[in-house]
Design a protein around this motif. Structure first.
Motif, PDB file in Angstrom:
ATOM      1  N   GLY A  75      30.421  63.803  33.070  1.00  0.00           N
ATOM      2  CA  GLY A  75      30.089  62.415  33.331  1.00  0.00           C
ATOM      3  C   GLY A  75      29.011  61.920  32.383  1.00  0.00           C
ATOM      4  O   GLY A  75      28.305  62.709  31.743  1.00  0.00           O
ATOM      5  N   PRO A  76      28.853  60.612  32.273  1.00  0.00           N
ATOM      6  CA  PRO A  76      27.793  60.062  31.428  1.00  0.00           C
ATOM      7  C   PRO A  76      26.421  60.368  32.001  1.00  0.00           C
ATOM      8  O   PRO A  76      26.295  60.742  33.177  1.00  0.00           O
ATOM      9  N   PRO A  77      25.359  60.238  31.202  1.00  0.00           N
ATOM     10  CA  PRO A  77      24.007  60.531  31.688  1.00  0.00           C
ATOM     11  C   PRO A  77      23.700  59.798  32.991  1.00  0.00           C
ATOM     12  O   PRO A  77      24.021  58.623  33.148  1.00  0.00           O
ATOM     13  N   GLY A  78      23.107  60.538  33.909  1.00  0.00           N
ATOM     14  CA  GLY A  78      22.732  59.956  35.185  1.00  0.00           C
ATOM     15  C   GLY A  78      23.738  60.152  36.295  1.00  0.00           C
ATOM     16  O   GLY A  78      23.423  59.900  37.460  1.00  0.00           O
ATOM     17  N   THR A  79      24.958  60.599  35.961  1.00  0.00           N
ATOM     18  CA  THR A  79      25.969  60.820  36.990  1.00  0.00           C
ATOM     19  C   THR A  79      25.870  62.235  37.556  1.00  0.00           C
ATOM     20  O   THR A  79      25.196  63.107  37.002  1.00  0.00           O
ATOM     21  N   PHE A  80      26.591  62.478  38.656  1.00  0.00           N
ATOM     22  CA  PHE A  80      26.457  63.741  39.388  1.00  0.00           C
ATOM     23  C   PHE A  80      27.036  64.933  38.642  1.00  0.00           C
ATOM     24  O   PHE A  80      26.723  66.074  38.987  1.00  0.00           O
ATOM     25  N   ASP A  81      27.869  64.703  37.641  1.00  0.00           N
ATOM     26  CA  ASP A  81      28.508  65.812  36.926  1.00  0.00           C
ATOM     27  C   ASP A  81      28.271  65.747  35.420  1.00  0.00           C
ATOM     28  O   ASP A  81      29.091  66.170  34.628  1.00  0.00           O
ATOM     29  N   CYS A  82      27.091  65.252  35.042  1.00  0.00           N
ATOM     30  CA  CYS A  82      26.800  65.056  33.622  1.00  0.00           C
ATOM     31  C   CYS A  82      26.435  66.347  32.901  1.00  0.00           C
ATOM     32  O   CYS A  82      26.414  66.391  31.673  1.00  0.00           O
ATOM     33  N   SER A  83      26.149  67.437  33.653  1.00  0.00           N
ATOM     34  CA  SER A  83      25.686  68.658  32.999  1.00  0.00           C
ATOM     35  C   SER A  83      26.625  69.848  33.168  1.00  0.00           C
ATOM     36  O   SER A  83      26.369  70.912  32.623  1.00  0.00           O
ATOM     37  N   GLY A  84      27.698  69.684  33.934  1.00  0.00           N
ATOM     38  CA  GLY A  84      28.612  70.800  34.094  1.00  0.00           C
ATOM     39  C   GLY A  84      29.591  70.592  35.231  1.00  0.00           C
ATOM     40  O   GLY A  84      29.323  69.835  36.173  1.00  0.00           O
ATOM     41  N   LEU A  85      30.744  71.262  35.124  1.00  0.00           N
ATOM     42  CA  LEU A  85      31.799  71.183  36.123  1.00  0.00           C
ATOM     43  C   LEU A  85      32.279  72.597  36.446  1.00  0.00           C
ATOM     44  O   LEU A  85      32.376  73.442  35.556  1.00  0.00           O
ATOM     45  N   ALA A  86      32.621  72.847  37.709  1.00  0.00           N
ATOM     46  CA  ALA A  86      33.172  74.143  38.099  1.00  0.00           C
ATOM     47  C   ALA A  86      34.215  73.924  39.182  1.00  0.00           C
ATOM     48  O   ALA A  86      33.922  73.285  40.195  1.00  0.00           O
ATOM     49  N   PRO A  87      35.443  74.442  39.017  1.00  0.00           N
ATOM     50  CA  PRO A  87      36.478  74.234  40.030  1.00  0.00           C
ATOM     51  C   PRO A  87      36.182  75.033  41.281  1.00  0.00           C
ATOM     52  O   PRO A  87      35.454  76.032  41.248  1.00  0.00           O
ATOM     53  N   SER A  88      36.775  74.597  42.409  1.00  0.00           N
ATOM     54  CA  SER A  88      36.572  75.341  43.641  1.00  0.00           C
ATOM     55  C   SER A  88      37.809  75.383  44.521  1.00  0.00           C
ATOM     56  O   SER A  88      38.013  76.344  45.251  1.00  0.00           O
ATOM     57  N   CYS A  89      38.655  74.347  44.466  1.00  0.00           N
ATOM     58  CA  CYS A  89      39.867  74.344  45.282  1.00  0.00           C
ATOM     59  C   CYS A  89      40.896  73.420  44.651  1.00  0.00           C
ATOM     60  O   CYS A  89      40.559  72.306  44.226  1.00  0.00           O
ATOM     61  N   ALA A  90      42.151  73.865  44.594  1.00  0.00           N
ATOM     62  CA  ALA A  90      43.252  73.047  44.080  1.00  0.00           C
ATOM     63  C   ALA A  90      44.395  73.093  45.075  1.00  0.00           C
ATOM     64  O   ALA A  90      44.801  74.170  45.515  1.00  0.00           O
ATOM     65  N   LEU A  91      44.914  71.939  45.458  1.00  0.00           N
ATOM     66  CA  LEU A  91      46.045  71.900  46.367  1.00  0.00           C
ATOM     67  C   LEU A  91      46.915  70.687  46.076  1.00  0.00           C
ATOM     68  O   LEU A  91      46.461  69.716  45.451  1.00  0.00           O
ATOM     69  N   MET A  92      48.167  70.750  46.525  1.00  0.00           N
ATOM     70  CA  MET A  92      49.099  69.651  46.329  1.00  0.00           C
ATOM     71  C   MET A  92      48.941  68.661  47.477  1.00  0.00           C
ATOM     72  O   MET A  92      48.981  69.025  48.647  1.00  0.00           O
ATOM     73  N   VAL A  93      48.769  67.383  47.130  1.00  0.00           N
ATOM     74  CA  VAL A  93      48.675  66.302  48.106  1.00  0.00           C
ATOM     75  C   VAL A  93      49.556  65.165  47.624  1.00  0.00           C
ATOM     76  O   VAL A  93      49.293  64.570  46.569  1.00  0.00           O
ATOM     77  N   GLY A  94      50.622  64.897  48.332  1.00  0.00           N
ATOM     78  CA  GLY A  94      51.509  63.797  47.944  1.00  0.00           C
ATOM     79  C   GLY A  94      52.119  63.960  46.575  1.00  0.00           C
ATOM     80  O   GLY A  94      52.301  62.963  45.849  1.00  0.00           O
ATOM     81  N   GLY A  95      52.437  65.178  46.169  1.00  0.00           N
ATOM     82  CA  GLY A  95      53.058  65.417  44.875  1.00  0.00           C
ATOM     83  C   GLY A  95      52.093  65.506  43.715  1.00  0.00           C
ATOM     84  O   GLY A  95      52.519  65.725  42.576  1.00  0.00           O
ATOM     85  N   CYS A  96      50.794  65.349  43.975  1.00  0.00           N
ATOM     86  CA  CYS A  96      49.779  65.441  42.922  1.00  0.00           C
ATOM     87  C   CYS A  96      48.857  66.624  43.205  1.00  0.00           C
ATOM     88  O   CYS A  96      48.693  67.052  44.347  1.00  0.00           O
ATOM     89  N   VAL A  97      48.247  67.139  42.138  1.00  0.00           N
ATOM     90  CA  VAL A  97      47.261  68.201  42.280  1.00  0.00           C
ATOM     91  C   VAL A  97      45.893  67.576  42.518  1.00  0.00           C
ATOM     92  O   VAL A  97      45.424  66.768  41.710  1.00  0.00           O
ATOM     93  N   HIS A  98      45.277  67.926  43.628  1.00  0.00           N
ATOM     94  CA  HIS A  98      43.900  67.530  43.905  1.00  0.00           C
ATOM     95  C   HIS A  98      43.007  68.715  43.552  1.00  0.00           C
ATOM     96  O   HIS A  98      43.130  69.793  44.143  1.00  0.00           O
ATOM     97  N   LEU A  99      42.124  68.522  42.599  1.00  0.00           N
ATOM     98  CA  LEU A  99      41.201  69.563  42.179  1.00  0.00           C
ATOM     99  C   LEU A  99      39.793  69.169  42.609  1.00  0.00           C
ATOM    100  O   LEU A  99      39.223  68.201  42.105  1.00  0.00           O
ATOM    101  N   TYR A 100      39.251  69.915  43.561  1.00  0.00           N
ATOM    102  CA  TYR A 100      37.892  69.684  44.032  1.00  0.00           C
ATOM    103  C   TYR A 100      36.945  70.572  43.231  1.00  0.00           C
ATOM    104  O   TYR A 100      37.218  71.756  43.031  1.00  0.00           O
ATOM    105  N   TYR A 101      35.853  69.996  42.768  1.00  0.00           N
ATOM    106  CA  TYR A 101      34.967  70.729  41.870  1.00  0.00           C
ATOM    107  C   TYR A 101      33.506  70.441  42.193  1.00  0.00           C
ATOM    108  O   TYR A 101      33.169  69.461  42.869  1.00  0.00           O
ATOM    109  N   SER A 102      32.656  71.323  41.723  1.00  0.00           N
ATOM    110  CA  SER A 102      31.214  71.143  41.831  1.00  0.00           C
ATOM    111  C   SER A 102      30.710  70.500  40.542  1.00  0.00           C
ATOM    112  O   SER A 102      30.982  70.998  39.451  1.00  0.00           O
ATOM    113  N   GLY A 103      30.008  69.390  40.683  1.00  0.00           N
ATOM    114  CA  GLY A 103      29.407  68.723  39.539  1.00  0.00           C
ATOM    115  C   GLY A 103      27.913  68.970  39.518  1.00  0.00           C
ATOM    116  O   GLY A 103      27.239  68.853  40.553  1.00  0.00           O
ATOM    117  N   VAL A 104      27.385  69.311  38.357  1.00  0.00           N
ATOM    118  CA  VAL A 104      25.975  69.698  38.228  1.00  0.00           C
ATOM    119  C   VAL A 104      25.216  68.656  37.419  1.00  0.00           C
ATOM    120  O   VAL A 104      25.727  68.155  36.400  1.00  0.00           O
TER     121      VAL A 104
END
Length: 303
Positions: free
Chosen positions: A67-96
């Motif tokens: 993310g751009p400076p000041g956002t919740f994920d501006c310094s790093g991303l890490a995946p944690s859960c992926a599942l199918m919802v309505g034919g799409c992949v929902h990827l939940y991640y930790s933003g640092v």
């Protein structure tokens, strides 16, 4: 799966393995790789679970931008859960994102994809951040379906404590619900546990289903975890009831071939992801140094 240091910007680590089963012979493993500045992004490899996790394809360009400076994920991303919802992949991640008083702040983000490779963030902000029941940070969610919709099990920070002169985070597991897997209730409840003593923390929940209910898998560590002794990261599981929370005792994960000195997981086993198949369970996990050497996997024969 070892780290391929020097491949593009990927300099170290393969942290937080997150598996999405696309077919019986195609599992996609999302993970966090770090660059030379210690900032992580989400990469993936495809493996064949019926052929010794043989690598079928590699997706080693970041799937989601910081993310751009000041956002919740501006310094790093890490995946944690992926599942199918309505034919799409929902990827939940930790933003640092960084702080001046302690090492970091973390919130939970959501990215959505039609093909599991090209992701777009659902929002500029997190789907769960700090709030009344989560005053410090939230991270490493697992999302599963329930008879009422969806439930998220996640890590909630309870504070920071100095250990050997370093501020270290402390945390517990909590859960909350959603009707659409996108907008989550503000309220959350603690996941009951009797193995939370002074300085004990639990992280990276994962849920599997078994005869008679569910099973919660998680990592547990003490306050002096960096000393690699009795307080180091270890893996546990507990039987669970969907409505009442944990009901079984904490059961340590026991390896029939225990980690030995010099092996990649000799002093740390953490961040597990457990996949189920007819022949038995497969557990992916990180070893020493938060996945510095890569991702390991172990099997449990149900027969």
């Amino acid at each position: 799966m070892p780290v391929r240091a020097g491949h593009g910007w990927w300099a170290s680590h393969a942290q937080s393995p997150t598996v999405l089963a696309l077919s019986p012979r195609l599992w996609r493993i999302y993970f966090a790789g770090r660059n030379s500045d210690n900032r992580s992004s989400i990469l993936a490899v495809d493996v064949d679970p019926q052929d010794g996790m043989r690598v079928l394809d590699e997706h080693l360009d970041p799937m989601l931008g910081w993310g751009p400076p000041g956002t919740f994920d501006c310094s790093g991303l890490a995946p944690s859960c992926a599942l199918m919802v309505g034919g799409c992949v929902h990827l939940y991640y930790s933003g640092v994102y960084p702080r001046n008083d302690v090492s970091f702040q973390i919130a939970i983000g959501l990215a959505i994809s039609d093909d599991g490779l090209s992701f777009k963030k659902a929002f500029a902000g997190p789907v769960r951040g700090i709030g009344p029941t989560d005053p410090y940070f939230v991270s490493t969610p697992f999302v599963g379906t329930t008879e009422y919709g969806y439930r998220m099990w996640y890590v909630s920070g309870t504070g920071w404590a100095q250990t050997n002169g370093v501020w270290e985070p402390e945390y517990v597991l909590r859960s909350c619900d959603s009707s659409d897997a996108i907008v989550w209730e503000a309220h959350s409840i603690a996941v009951p546990s009797d193995d939370l003593g002074d300085g004990i923390s639990q992280t990276r929940p994962w849920i599997t289903h078994e005869a008679g209910g569910m099973r919660l898998w998680y990592s547990r560590r003490g306050r002096d975890f960096r000393a690699s002794g009795n307080e180091a990261y270890r893996l546990f599981s507990r039987r669970m009831d969907a409505r009442e929370g944990t009901v079984g005792e904490a059961e340590p994960v026991i390896f029939s071939n225990p980690p030995a000195a010099g092996e990649f997981d000799s002093s740390m086993q953490a961040y597990c992801c457990v996949m189920q198949r007819p022949s038995g369970d497969v557990m992916f996990y990180n070893g020493n140094g938060f996945g510095e050497a890569g991702i390991g996997w172990a099997t449990r024969d149900l027969t």
